[in-house]
Scaffold this motif. Structure first.
Motif, PDB file in Angstrom:
ATOM      1  N   THR A   9     -11.862  -2.317  -1.583  1.00  0.00           N
ATOM      2  CA  THR A   9     -10.508  -1.975  -1.155  1.00  0.00           C
ATOM      3  C   THR A   9      -9.524  -2.371  -2.243  1.00  0.00           C
ATOM      4  O   THR A   9      -9.779  -3.282  -3.038  1.00  0.00           O
ATOM      5  CB  THR A   9     -10.087  -2.692   0.140  1.00  0.00           C
ATOM      6  N   GLY A  58      -5.151  -2.960  -2.342  1.00  0.00           N
ATOM      7  CA  GLY A  58      -4.007  -2.988  -1.443  1.00  0.00           C
ATOM      8  C   GLY A  58      -2.779  -3.585  -2.084  1.00  0.00           C
ATOM      9  O   GLY A  58      -2.830  -4.137  -3.180  1.00  0.00           O
ATOM     10  N   ALA A 116       0.111  -2.296   2.549  1.00  0.00           N
ATOM     11  CA  ALA A 116      -0.751  -1.129   2.697  1.00  0.00           C
ATOM     12  C   ALA A 116      -2.061  -1.398   1.977  1.00  0.00           C
ATOM     13  O   ALA A 116      -2.088  -2.109   0.972  1.00  0.00           O
ATOM     14  CB  ALA A 116      -0.084   0.123   2.119  1.00  0.00           C
ATOM     15  N   ILE A 133      -6.039   0.584   0.954  1.00  0.00           N
ATOM     16  CA  ILE A 133      -6.859   1.795   0.931  1.00  0.00           C
ATOM     17  C   ILE A 133      -8.283   1.398   0.580  1.00  0.00           C
ATOM     18  O   ILE A 133      -8.519   0.579  -0.308  1.00  0.00           O
ATOM     19  CB  ILE A 133      -6.277   2.832  -0.055  1.00  0.00           C
ATOM     20  N   THR A 144      -6.819   4.341   5.096  1.00  0.00           N
ATOM     21  CA  THR A 144      -5.617   3.568   4.816  1.00  0.00           C
ATOM     22  C   THR A 144      -5.149   2.802   6.043  1.00  0.00           C
ATOM     23  O   THR A 144      -5.452   3.161   7.190  1.00  0.00           O
ATOM     24  CB  THR A 144      -4.477   4.481   4.335  1.00  0.00           C
ATOM     25  N   TYR A 178      -1.410   0.492   7.212  1.00  0.00           N
ATOM     26  CA  TYR A 178      -0.056   0.137   6.800  1.00  0.00           C
ATOM     27  C   TYR A 178       0.565  -0.894   7.737  1.00  0.00           C
ATOM     28  O   TYR A 178       0.278  -0.932   8.935  1.00  0.00           O
ATOM     29  CB  TYR A 178       0.854   1.377   6.824  1.00  0.00           C
ATOM     30  N   THR A 232       3.577   5.306   1.078  1.00  0.00           N
ATOM     31  CA  THR A 232       2.276   5.978   1.017  1.00  0.00           C
ATOM     32  C   THR A 232       1.434   5.339  -0.075  1.00  0.00           C
ATOM     33  O   THR A 232       1.875   5.259  -1.230  1.00  0.00           O
ATOM     34  CB  THR A 232       2.430   7.476   0.725  1.00  0.00           C
ATOM     35  N   SER A 259      -2.013   5.551  -2.322  1.00  0.00           N
ATOM     36  CA  SER A 259      -2.974   6.558  -2.771  1.00  0.00           C
ATOM     37  C   SER A 259      -3.741   5.987  -3.947  1.00  0.00           C
ATOM     38  O   SER A 259      -3.350   4.967  -4.518  1.00  0.00           O
ATOM     39  CB  SER A 259      -2.266   7.854  -3.170  1.00  0.00           C
TER      40      SER A 259
END
Length: 120
Positions: free
Chosen positions: A33, A35, A49, A51, A57, A59, A68, A70
């Motif tokens: 991960t 983040g 957040a 990912i 994902t 949040y 967002t 990504s």
């Protein structure tokens, strides 16, 4: 050794946007991960957040619909922050959960942080 480097912080007016970037490098075997966390003085660091390697994902409630996360490949992650508010002001840290070519244990690696200030 794993290095995590953030960039993209700065000063922005309320309602504005910023994009943070984070790149991990070094003897990485696999990143599980990546983040973004943030911290203000006298408070604990909090998740903003995250990912996963599969693209899932998660949040913090207060940033949903505005931020967002990504990724580009396995080692670079972005945080697009829109409709910024003064309460988003903090030092933002990138975090990677990864194994290395010399250690199969999952370890946490942090960047040095980048300041985001939302003010008129």
């Amino acid at each position: 050794q794993v290095q995590v480097v953030e960039s993209g912080g700065g000063l922005v007016q309320p309602g504005g946007s910023l994009r943070l970037s984070c790149a991990a490098s070094g003897t990485i075997f696999k990143i599980y991960t990546m983040g973004w966390y943030r911290q203000v003085p006298s408070k604990t660091r909090e998740l903003v957040a995250v990912i996963s390697s599969g693209g899932g994902t998660n949040y913090k409630d207060s940033v949903k619909g505005r931020f967002t996360i990504s990724k580009d490949g396995a080692k670079t992650v972005y945080l697009q922050m829109n409709s910024l508010k003064p309460e988003d002001t903090a030092v933002y840290y990138c975090r990677a959960e990864a194994t290395t070519t010399s250690d199969t244990m999952l370890n946490i690696y942090w960047g040095q942080g980048t300041q985001v200030t939302v003010s008129s």
